[in-house]
Design a protein around this motif. Structure first.
Motif, short mmCIF file in Angstrom:
data_model
loop_
_atom_site.label_atom_id
_atom_site.label_comp_id
_atom_site.label_asym_id
_atom_site.label_seq_id
_atom_site.Cartn_x
_atom_site.Cartn_y
_atom_site.Cartn_z
N ARG B 243 -76.34 -63.94 20.01
CA ARG B 243 -75.06 -64.40 20.55
C ARG B 243 -74.62 -65.61 19.76
O ARG B 243 -75.41 -66.49 19.46
CB ARG B 243 -75.25 -64.76 22.03
CG ARG B 243 -74.04 -65.30 22.72
CD ARG B 243 -73.18 -64.18 23.27
NE ARG B 243 -72.14 -64.75 24.11
CZ ARG B 243 -71.00 -65.22 23.63
NH1 ARG B 243 -70.77 -65.18 22.34
NH2 ARG B 243 -70.08 -65.72 24.45
N ARG B 244 -73.34 -65.65 19.41
CA ARG B 244 -72.78 -66.75 18.66
C ARG B 244 -72.03 -67.67 19.61
O ARG B 244 -71.38 -67.20 20.53
CB ARG B 244 -71.77 -66.22 17.64
CG ARG B 244 -72.15 -66.46 16.21
CD ARG B 244 -71.06 -65.90 15.34
NE ARG B 244 -71.36 -64.54 14.94
CZ ARG B 244 -72.24 -64.25 13.99
NH1 ARG B 244 -72.88 -65.21 13.35
NH2 ARG B 244 -72.48 -63.00 13.66
N HIS B 245 -72.13 -68.98 19.40
CA HIS B 245 -71.36 -69.88 20.25
C HIS B 245 -70.27 -70.53 19.43
O HIS B 245 -70.46 -70.85 18.27
CB HIS B 245 -72.27 -70.93 20.89
CG HIS B 245 -73.21 -70.31 21.89
ND1 HIS B 245 -72.83 -69.97 23.15
CD2 HIS B 245 -74.48 -69.89 21.74
CE1 HIS B 245 -73.85 -69.40 23.78
NE2 HIS B 245 -74.88 -69.34 22.93
N GLY B 246 -69.13 -70.75 20.04
CA GLY B 246 -68.02 -71.37 19.31
C GLY B 246 -66.79 -70.51 19.44
O GLY B 246 -66.82 -69.42 20.03
N GLU B 247 -65.71 -71.00 18.91
CA GLU B 247 -64.43 -70.34 19.11
C GLU B 247 -63.93 -69.61 17.87
O GLU B 247 -62.79 -69.20 17.82
CB GLU B 247 -63.39 -71.38 19.52
CG GLU B 247 -63.75 -72.12 20.80
CD GLU B 247 -62.83 -73.31 21.01
OE1 GLU B 247 -62.76 -74.17 20.12
OE2 GLU B 247 -62.18 -73.36 22.05
N GLY B 248 -64.76 -69.50 16.87
CA GLY B 248 -64.30 -68.85 15.65
C GLY B 248 -63.58 -69.84 14.76
O GLY B 248 -63.37 -70.99 15.16
N PRO B 249 -63.23 -69.43 13.55
CA PRO B 249 -62.59 -70.35 12.61
C PRO B 249 -61.24 -70.86 13.11
O PRO B 249 -60.58 -70.20 13.91
CB PRO B 249 -62.42 -69.50 11.34
CG PRO B 249 -62.52 -68.09 11.80
CD PRO B 249 -63.40 -68.09 13.00
N ALA B 250 -60.89 -72.04 12.61
CA ALA B 250 -59.69 -72.72 13.11
C ALA B 250 -58.43 -71.90 12.90
O ALA B 250 -57.55 -71.86 13.77
CB ALA B 250 -59.55 -74.07 12.42
N TRP B 251 -58.32 -71.19 11.78
CA TRP B 251 -57.06 -70.48 11.49
C TRP B 251 -56.80 -69.34 12.44
O TRP B 251 -55.72 -68.80 12.52
CB TRP B 251 -57.03 -70.00 10.05
CG TRP B 251 -58.21 -69.16 9.64
CD1 TRP B 251 -59.32 -69.59 8.99
CD2 TRP B 251 -58.39 -67.77 9.88
NE1 TRP B 251 -60.19 -68.56 8.80
CE2 TRP B 251 -59.65 -67.43 9.34
CE3 TRP B 251 -57.64 -66.77 10.51
CZ2 TRP B 251 -60.16 -66.15 9.41
CZ3 TRP B 251 -58.16 -65.50 10.56
CH2 TRP B 251 -59.40 -65.20 10.01
N LEU B 252 -57.86 -68.92 13.17
CA LEU B 252 -57.69 -67.80 14.10
C LEU B 252 -57.04 -68.23 15.40
O LEU B 252 -56.65 -67.40 16.22
CB LEU B 252 -59.06 -67.16 14.35
CG LEU B 252 -59.09 -65.71 14.80
CD1 LEU B 252 -58.21 -64.84 13.94
CD2 LEU B 252 -60.52 -65.20 14.79
N ARG B 253 -56.95 -69.56 15.62
CA ARG B 253 -56.31 -70.04 16.86
C ARG B 253 -54.81 -70.10 16.66
O ARG B 253 -54.33 -70.75 15.74
CB ARG B 253 -56.87 -71.41 17.23
CG ARG B 253 -58.23 -71.26 17.92
CD ARG B 253 -58.96 -72.57 17.97
NE ARG B 253 -60.21 -72.45 17.24
CZ ARG B 253 -60.90 -73.48 16.79
NH1 ARG B 253 -60.46 -74.71 16.95
NH2 ARG B 253 -62.03 -73.28 16.15
N THR B 254 -54.08 -69.46 17.55
CA THR B 254 -52.64 -69.35 17.32
C THR B 254 -51.95 -70.71 17.41
O THR B 254 -50.86 -70.89 16.88
CB THR B 254 -51.99 -68.40 18.33
OG1 THR B 254 -52.52 -68.70 19.62
CG2 THR B 254 -52.25 -66.97 17.95
N SER B 255 -52.58 -71.69 18.11
CA SER B 255 -51.94 -73.00 18.22
C SER B 255 -51.94 -73.72 16.88
O SER B 255 -51.08 -74.55 16.61
CB SER B 255 -52.68 -73.86 19.27
OG SER B 255 -54.03 -73.98 18.89
N SER B 256 -52.91 -73.39 16.01
CA SER B 256 -52.95 -74.04 14.70
C SER B 256 -51.74 -73.61 13.90
O SER B 256 -51.39 -72.44 13.86
CB SER B 256 -54.24 -73.68 13.98
OG SER B 256 -53.96 -72.91 12.84
N ASP B 257 -51.08 -74.57 13.26
CA ASP B 257 -49.85 -74.20 12.58
C ASP B 257 -50.02 -74.08 11.05
O ASP B 257 -49.05 -74.08 10.34
CB ASP B 257 -48.71 -75.18 12.93
CG ASP B 257 -49.21 -76.58 13.07
OD1 ASP B 257 -48.47 -77.44 13.53
OD2 ASP B 257 -50.39 -76.82 12.70
#
Lengths: 523, 260
Positions: B243-257
């Motif tokens: 199991r991996r912990h974390g939210e994935g790379p930053a660019w995958l978050r839609t809030s990142s512009d």
């Protein structure tokens, strides 16, 4: 983006080659063969520069027209020639339509067929080296001609997905192409005769083709060389207009294909009727026979063997009348018997992993073998007898009937036996269920070919006794030999069939799971 | 006819290699008669391989498998009479109609025409396939194909049902219907083994469960025992790991512009 798609194309080609050494070797041999042919074309074109302009024009226009027609018509009959850049597979990517059009065109030109066509087209300039202006025009025209080929073929692919995407349509299409292919021999002979009769047929044909969309572009340099600048101008306009029309057709068709991925409508097969299952005895053997018979009608891979049967007498009738040897027609019965009997030698490979059902239910190997033979025999035996009697009646050689029947029955029964053993033992690389019957499996051709050679060889040995008896009868004209052949053919064939079914069944009982594992590796 | 005191399925020291890769490694498993047994494990854990060997479809390298006391690889036909199988990733004779396919499976098992006809009609109705009985299986949807394969597994009234991924791509209504059928089958004394990725489903449905990874059984027993107060999914992740912990790379978050 365009460069991306083109690179993707080469990558897929290369990875496909790397999958199997044999396929790699075969591809290299194929490439050498292709290069040899290409070299011949180029040399031939250089040679054309030394013949009268009219003759060079005739040959180049006809050759060029045939090339364009080939490009446009081939995708209609052979599906999935170039799957790498199939619109439906690219539909999920955010690629602008115009970029996609350019990318598909470029990758078409840079495909193997595209490169070969381009080289041959450019080589037409060599035919006109004595007329520099015509040679220059030939280079320009070659580019337009190749574009016409590629765009035309792409447009046809995109348009045809609109006409028929149903399974039935696809399957019928692949089978229909078989008929002209088998009759190719008679067609060519017939055409050459027609051409010989009309001495000036070819120049006329070339003249007409020069004003049609398929041939116009190839006629331009010739007319420049001959000084017919006006005609060259008209032909060039026709060619440009053709390319423009093709593009105009392709663009909306491609958009449509992207927006409407293929889907096939379900087929109802009669009102919940059980079909053949209701008519065969309710035993495992009967069930296998019923299932196989349904497949003979519904699976194009089986139907393919059936379609060739009526064409055999047509072919033999043609050859026997051209070579003036009516007895040739009598070979119909034995040849049909041979083809039909060996048509099930890859039966379990055709089932592929669906064969697991036979293993799961624990059906006995002999029941499996016998069922498949019965289904085939139901139509193969009457068909063979009818064709044998029919051809003998037609050629009025009744004395040969008994011997011919002897060979036919021998081939049928012994062939059933050989097929029963082979298909129970070997997983052969045949087209998968649902694939085109003409698709060849990567790396599988070698084994498939070896197995078929071995099968034919064994069968030849097994039918030797009745064949020898029959041939003695044909030569001496003594009826007793023919009857002896019939007797031996029936008795020996029946004996072999029992042995074949038992042996094949025993192999299947013992090796069923191993066979399934091999089939699983193939899918 | 079936001895209730003997396990429905008993696997000992089962091993299967594919070249260098050991797919099933000295696997032990006992499935009690009358249990609803779940087999869970990550992709490539050896579930399908194990079930194929247990049902006589794949020859093991070594080990012993008994179904209700019958040694599968010594008495293949006898063992196969006891099992109904739904294999994952195996083709069907899909040029037959649904009704024809089930009839075919029944006749191959050696049943009489009348019994086959009656059961085929029952099964098609039970699985909401009665309107599709005359349609070729090749034109079925993925879920309908699963259901018709299940009908083929049930038609000869086996005492052990082995189902590999039976709920994959089946719609929720059909899935609930299939679960009812299986529950009824277990209540009447039959045994069901299912392999699945859906932990929630297995936890709710199965009374026994085994967690398999890398060709071995990591935990087995009643569902209560295996999940040990936690949820099956958490226990599974604990045991199998990865199991991996974390939210994935930053660019995958839609809030990142950083829209590059």
């Amino acid at each position: 983006m365009v460069a991306h798609l083109v690179r993707l194309r080469f990558l897929i080609l290369w990875n496909g080659l790397r999958r199997s050494t044999w396929q790699f070797v075969a591809s290299i041999l194929g490439a050498l063969y292709g290069l040899g042919l290409l070299l011949l074309v180029v040399v031939g074109l250089v040679g054309l520069s030394f013949v009268p302009i009219d003759l060079a024009r005739t040959l180049i226009v006809i050759g060029g027209s045939a090339t364009v027609l080939g490009w446009v018509l081939l995708p209609l009959v052979a599906t999935g020639i170039d799957q790498t850049v199939e619109p439906s597979r690219l539909g999920i990517f955010p690629i602008p339509l115009n970029t996609l059009l350019v990318a598909l065109t470029v990758s078409g030109v840079l495909g193997i067929a595209g490169i070969v066509t381009s080289i041959a087209a450019l080589a037409t300039a060599l035919a006109w080296w004595q007329y520099p202006l015509a040679a220059l025009a030939a280079i320009v025209c070659a580019a337009i001609g190749v574009l016409t080929c590629v765009v035309g073929s792409r447009a046809v692919i995109a348009l045809s997905t609109r006409i028929g995407t149903g399974r039935r349509f696809r399957e019928a299409k692949t089978l229909i192409i078989l008929v002209p292919l088998i009759l190719l021999g008679p067609l060519i002979v017939g055409l050459t005769e027609a051409i010989e009769r009309l001495d000036d047929f070819l120049p006329d044909l070339a003249l007409i083709l020069g004003f049609t969309p398929v041939g116009a572009i190839w006629a331009v340099p010739a007319d420049i060389a001959a000084g017919n600048l006006g005609r060259a101008g008209i032909e060039f306009l026709i060619a440009i207009a053709t390319l423009a029309v093709l593009f105009a057709l392709w663009r909306p068709a491609l958009r449509h294909a992207l927006e409407n991925p293929t889907a096939s409508a379900p087929t109802k097969a009669g009102k919940d009727s059980l079909g053949a299952f209701a008519r065969f005895p309710a035993t495992p053997t009967g069930a296998v026979a019923a299932r196989t018979l349904i497949y003979w009608m519904r699976d194009p891979r089986y139907a393919q063997s059936l379609i060739t049967v009526p064409l055999i007498p047509v072919l033999l009738f043609f050859y026997s009348s051209t070579t003036d040897s009516p007895a040739l027609l009598n070979a119909t019965g034995p040849i049909v018997a041979l083809l039909l009997a060996l048509s099930i030698y890859a039966d379990i490979s055709y089932d592929n992993t669906a064969f697991a059902l036979h293993l799961q239910t624990g059906v006995r190997g002999t029941a499996d073998r016998l069922g498949r033979v019965i289904a085939l025999a139901i139509f193969a035996v009457p068909l063979t007898v009818a064709l044998t009697v029919g051809t003998v009646w037609f050629s009025n050689t009744w004395s040969a009937l008994a011997g011919l029947l002897g060979i036919s029955f021998g081939l049928l029964l012994s062939g059933f036996a050989v097929s029963s053993v082979i298909s129970g033992r070997f997983a052969l690389a045949v087209p998968l269920p649902g694939e085109s019957p003409f698709k060849s499996r990567p790396g599988g051709n070698m084994t498939l070919m070896l197995t078929s050679f071995a099968t034919w060889g064994i069968l030849t040995l097994l039918v030797l006794p009745e064949t020898i008896l029959a041939v003695i009868g044909f030569i001496t004209g003594d009826a007793i030999w023919g009857w002896a052949s019939l007797l031996v053919g029936l008795a020996l064939g029946a004996g072999l069939l029992v042995v074949g079914v038992r042996w094949g069944g025993a192999i299947l009982d013992r090796r069923g799971p191993d066979l399934l594992a091999q089939l699983q590796a193939q899918k | 006819m079936v001895d209730a005191h003997r396990p429905a399925l008993e696997i000992q020291g089962l091993t299967k290699r594919f070249g260098e890769k050991v797919a099933v490694n000295e696997l032990q498993l006992v499935v009690p008669t009358g249990s609803f047994y779940g087999l869970v494990g990550p992709n490539g854990a050896g579930k399908t391989t194990t079930l194929s060997m247990a049902t006589g479809l794949m020859r093991p390298d070594s080990g012993e498998i008994r179904i209700h006391g019958v040694n599968v690889w010594e008495s293949l036909v006898e063992a196969k009479r006891l099992v109904g199988v739904l294999s994952d990733g195996v083709r069907l004779f899909d040029r037959l109609t649904g009704a024809q396919l089930v009839t075919y499976a029944g006749l191959l098992s050696g049943m009489t025409r009348d019994v086959v006809a009656e059961r085929t009609a029952d099964l098609l109705a039970l699985l909401d396939l009665d309107t599709a009985g005359g349609t070729l299986v090749v034109d079925y949807s993925a879920g309908m194909t699963k259901k018709i394969a299940l009908a083929c597994a049930l038609v000869h009234a086996p005492s052990l049902l082995v189902l590999d991924e039976p709920f994959e791509s089946v719609d929720p209504v059909s899935s609930a219907n299939i679960r009812d059928i299986l529950d009824g089958f277990v209540r009447s004394g039959g045994t069901v083994i299912v392999s699945s990725h859906a932990m929630d489903l297995v936890q709710r449905m199965c009374d026994h469960v085994a967690i398999i990874a890398q060709g071995r059984v990591l935990a087995a027993g009643t569902t209560e025992e295996v999940r040990a107060g936690s949820t099956l999914e958490d226990r599974f992740v604990d045991l199998v790991g990865g199991r991996r912990h974390g939210e994935g790379p930053a660019w995958l978050r839609t809030s990142s512009d950083s829209a590059s």
